[in-house]
Design a protein around this motif. Sequence first.
Motif, PDB file in Angstrom:
ATOM      1  N   VAL A 171       0.856  -1.183   0.000  1.00  0.00           N
ATOM      2  CA  VAL A 171       0.000   0.000   0.000  1.00  0.00           C
ATOM      3  C   VAL A 171       0.894   1.235   0.000  1.00  0.00           C
ATOM      4  N   PRO A 172       0.623   2.238  -0.849  1.00  0.00           N
ATOM      5  CA  PRO A 172       1.429   3.464  -0.832  1.00  0.00           C
ATOM      6  C   PRO A 172       1.369   4.133   0.530  1.00  0.00           C
ATOM      7  N   SER A 173       2.502   4.656   0.981  1.00  0.00           N
ATOM      8  CA  SER A 173       2.530   5.366   2.261  1.00  0.00           C
ATOM      9  C   SER A 173       3.351   6.629   2.123  1.00  0.00           C
ATOM     10  N   VAL A 174       2.942   7.654   2.865  1.00  0.00           N
ATOM     11  CA  VAL A 174       3.687   8.908   2.917  1.00  0.00           C
ATOM     12  C   VAL A 174       4.741   8.783   3.997  1.00  0.00           C
ATOM     13  N   CYS A 175       5.978   9.136   3.656  1.00  0.00           N
ATOM     14  CA  CYS A 175       7.077   9.116   4.606  1.00  0.00           C
ATOM     15  C   CYS A 175       7.789  10.458   4.519  1.00  0.00           C
ATOM     16  N   GLY A 176       8.752  10.666   5.426  1.00  0.00           N
ATOM     17  CA  GLY A 176       9.540  11.884   5.386  1.00  0.00           C
ATOM     18  C   GLY A 176       8.806  13.071   5.970  1.00  0.00           C
ATOM     19  N   GLY A 177       9.328  14.271   5.668  1.00  0.00           N
ATOM     20  CA  GLY A 177       8.833  15.460   6.332  1.00  0.00           C
ATOM     21  C   GLY A 177       9.218  15.419   7.799  1.00  0.00           C
ATOM     22  N   ARG A 178       8.774  16.389   8.563  1.00  0.00           N
ATOM     23  CA  ARG A 178       9.135  16.409   9.976  1.00  0.00           C
ATOM     24  C   ARG A 178       7.982  15.966  10.870  1.00  0.00           C
ATOM     25  N   GLY A 179       6.939  15.427  10.259  1.00  0.00           N
ATOM     26  CA  GLY A 179       5.759  15.071  11.031  1.00  0.00           C
ATOM     27  C   GLY A 179       5.967  13.963  12.030  1.00  0.00           C
ATOM     28  N   PHE A 180       6.893  13.027  11.733  1.00  0.00           N
ATOM     29  CA  PHE A 180       7.131  11.907  12.640  1.00  0.00           C
ATOM     30  C   PHE A 180       8.409  12.087  13.456  1.00  0.00           C
ATOM     31  N   VAL A 181       9.145  13.165  13.236  1.00  0.00           N
ATOM     32  CA  VAL A 181      10.431  13.348  13.902  1.00  0.00           C
ATOM     33  C   VAL A 181      10.212  13.727  15.360  1.00  0.00           C
ATOM     34  N   VAL A 182      10.951  13.078  16.252  1.00  0.00           N
ATOM     35  CA  VAL A 182      10.934  13.433  17.663  1.00  0.00           C
ATOM     36  C   VAL A 182      12.122  14.352  17.916  1.00  0.00           C
ATOM     37  N   ALA A 183      11.858  15.574  18.332  1.00  0.00           N
ATOM     38  CA  ALA A 183      12.887  16.605  18.405  1.00  0.00           C
ATOM     39  C   ALA A 183      13.715  16.551  19.684  1.00  0.00           C
ATOM     40  N   GLU A 184      13.561  15.499  20.481  1.00  0.00           N
ATOM     41  CA  GLU A 184      14.308  15.354  21.718  1.00  0.00           C
ATOM     42  C   GLU A 184      14.702  13.891  21.889  1.00  0.00           C
ATOM     43  N   PRO A 185      15.632  13.599  22.801  1.00  0.00           N
ATOM     44  CA  PRO A 185      16.008  12.193  23.012  1.00  0.00           C
ATOM     45  C   PRO A 185      14.840  11.366  23.553  1.00  0.00           C
ATOM     46  N   VAL A 186      14.641  10.186  22.973  1.00  0.00           N
ATOM     47  CA  VAL A 186      13.622   9.245  23.425  1.00  0.00           C
ATOM     48  C   VAL A 186      14.207   7.839  23.385  1.00  0.00           C
ATOM     49  N   ARG A 187      13.448   6.880  23.895  1.00  0.00           N
ATOM     50  CA  ARG A 187      13.814   5.457  23.822  1.00  0.00           C
ATOM     51  C   ARG A 187      12.564   4.712  23.381  1.00  0.00           C
ATOM     52  N   GLU A 188      12.425   4.507  22.081  1.00  0.00           N
ATOM     53  CA  GLU A 188      11.212   3.928  21.494  1.00  0.00           C
ATOM     54  C   GLU A 188      11.583   2.603  20.831  1.00  0.00           C
ATOM     55  N   LEU A 189      11.225   1.488  21.461  1.00  0.00           N
ATOM     56  CA  LEU A 189      11.593   0.172  20.951  1.00  0.00           C
ATOM     57  C   LEU A 189      10.614  -0.254  19.858  1.00  0.00           C
ATOM     58  N   LEU A 190      11.149  -0.573  18.678  1.00  0.00           N
ATOM     59  CA  LEU A 190      10.332  -0.941  17.530  1.00  0.00           C
ATOM     60  C   LEU A 190      10.288  -2.457  17.381  1.00  0.00           C
ATOM     61  N   THR A 191       9.091  -2.984  17.204  1.00  0.00           N
ATOM     62  CA  THR A 191       8.890  -4.414  17.008  1.00  0.00           C
ATOM     63  C   THR A 191       8.855  -4.722  15.519  1.00  0.00           C
ATOM     64  N   PRO A 192       9.579  -5.729  15.069  1.00  0.00           N
ATOM     65  CA  PRO A 192       9.614  -6.006  13.634  1.00  0.00           C
ATOM     66  C   PRO A 192       8.361  -6.717  13.149  1.00  0.00           C
ATOM     67  N   ARG A 193       8.135  -6.631  11.831  1.00  0.00           N
ATOM     68  CA  ARG A 193       7.105  -7.412  11.154  1.00  0.00           C
ATOM     69  C   ARG A 193       7.820  -8.471  10.322  1.00  0.00           C
ATOM     70  N   ARG A 194       7.373  -9.739  10.435  1.00  0.00           N
ATOM     71  CA  ARG A 194       8.041 -10.832   9.725  1.00  0.00           C
ATOM     72  C   ARG A 194       7.487 -10.948   8.304  1.00  0.00           C
ATOM     73  N   VAL A 195       8.409 -11.020   7.326  1.00  0.00           N
ATOM     74  CA  VAL A 195       8.047 -11.062   5.906  1.00  0.00           C
ATOM     75  C   VAL A 195       8.856 -12.158   5.235  1.00  0.00           C
ATOM     76  N   ARG A 196       8.215 -12.976   4.398  1.00  0.00           N
ATOM     77  CA  ARG A 196       8.902 -14.020   3.655  1.00  0.00           C
ATOM     78  C   ARG A 196       9.521 -13.454   2.380  1.00  0.00           C
ATOM     79  N   LEU A 197      10.776 -13.842   2.117  1.00  0.00           N
ATOM     80  CA  LEU A 197      11.443 -13.518   0.862  1.00  0.00           C
ATOM     81  C   LEU A 197      11.821 -14.827   0.191  1.00  0.00           C
ATOM     82  N   GLY A 198      11.068 -15.238  -0.798  1.00  0.00           N
ATOM     83  CA  GLY A 198      11.358 -16.493  -1.462  1.00  0.00           C
ATOM     84  C   GLY A 198      11.013 -17.682  -0.584  1.00  0.00           C
ATOM     85  N   GLU A 199      11.657 -18.833  -0.876  1.00  0.00           N
ATOM     86  CA  GLU A 199      11.308 -20.077  -0.207  1.00  0.00           C
ATOM     87  C   GLU A 199      12.006 -20.260   1.129  1.00  0.00           C
TER      88      GLU A 199
END
Length: 321
Positions: free
Chosen positions: A9-37
């Motif tokens: 699905v197309p998504s908008v990225c970039g710009g400063r809308g998602f930027v956190v302007a100060e130090p944070v600790r935000e743990l990101l959980t991955p999404r599992r995706v298959r590549l080939g067999e």
Amino acid sequence: MSNLDRQAVPSVCGGRGFVVAEPVRELLTPRRVRLGESTEVRRLLPNLGRRMVGAWAFVDHYGPDDIADEPGMQVPPHPHMGLQTVSWLHEGEVLHRDSLGSLQTVRPRELGLMTSGRAISHSEESPKRHAALLHGAQLWVALPDAHRSVEPHFQHHSDLPAVTAPGLTATVILGELDGAASPGTAYTPIVGADLTLSRGAGARLPLDPDFEYAVLSMSGEAEVDGVPVLPGSMLYLGCGRTELPLRAESDAGLMLLGGEPFEEEIVMWWNFVGRTQEEIRQAREDWMNGERFGTVRGYDGAPLPAPALPDVPLKPRGRVR
């Protein structure tokens, strides 16, 4: 490497809308995706609520996978535009072919950097005779508007500069860190570094307060600014930092990603980075019609067809926090 999502699905990225302007600790959980067999990746970017880190727009972590009796990575020819791909390995080898005629085996801690510019296509595969383990990361860097139509080119660098401290080696993959600069071509203020920490080591890595940062854990047990980061996860750190405390509970491998917040809004879909949905639609049509992206020769298999492009409205973005 390709984004093989058949329902992208197309998504908008970039710009400063998602930027956190100060130090944070935000743990990101991955999404599992298959590549080939035989290859499964953990996708860290784009992530729910976190689309980019500087110009870094896409991060996949894979392995370590036992591929001794498997074909390993098999990604057929596919297109890219408006971005750079960064191939980084800790174990194994990947054979790169592209429509410029490049043929290069990328090995552990060597930089494979492909700048798609206006259009390129490539394939990636484990060589027929390959090592038993495959472990690495595939990353994309969004090109700014002034350079997103440059002539496509491929670079391979086996000798990269490093910053060292007791128990720490930081190999500079892209951009600059503590005065050491990668020979890879960068088009925005950026940094990518491979961090090797010895068990029990503690270090403080110098950072640029104008950059936003994240750390991807590749292996081992390490704390980043006091937060345990397990392999296959990533800690977003925001901006405003001058140094980063690191500590290893075991021998550990990390990747530091950072850069100036990417000011432009981009549209990212499948393997394309553009500025409008119409650009993306035209790129898809060109690929399916065999135009513009060239031909990858020597790969034993058919090119990847593009998935259907849904006609969905782009979501509004948030404000700087």
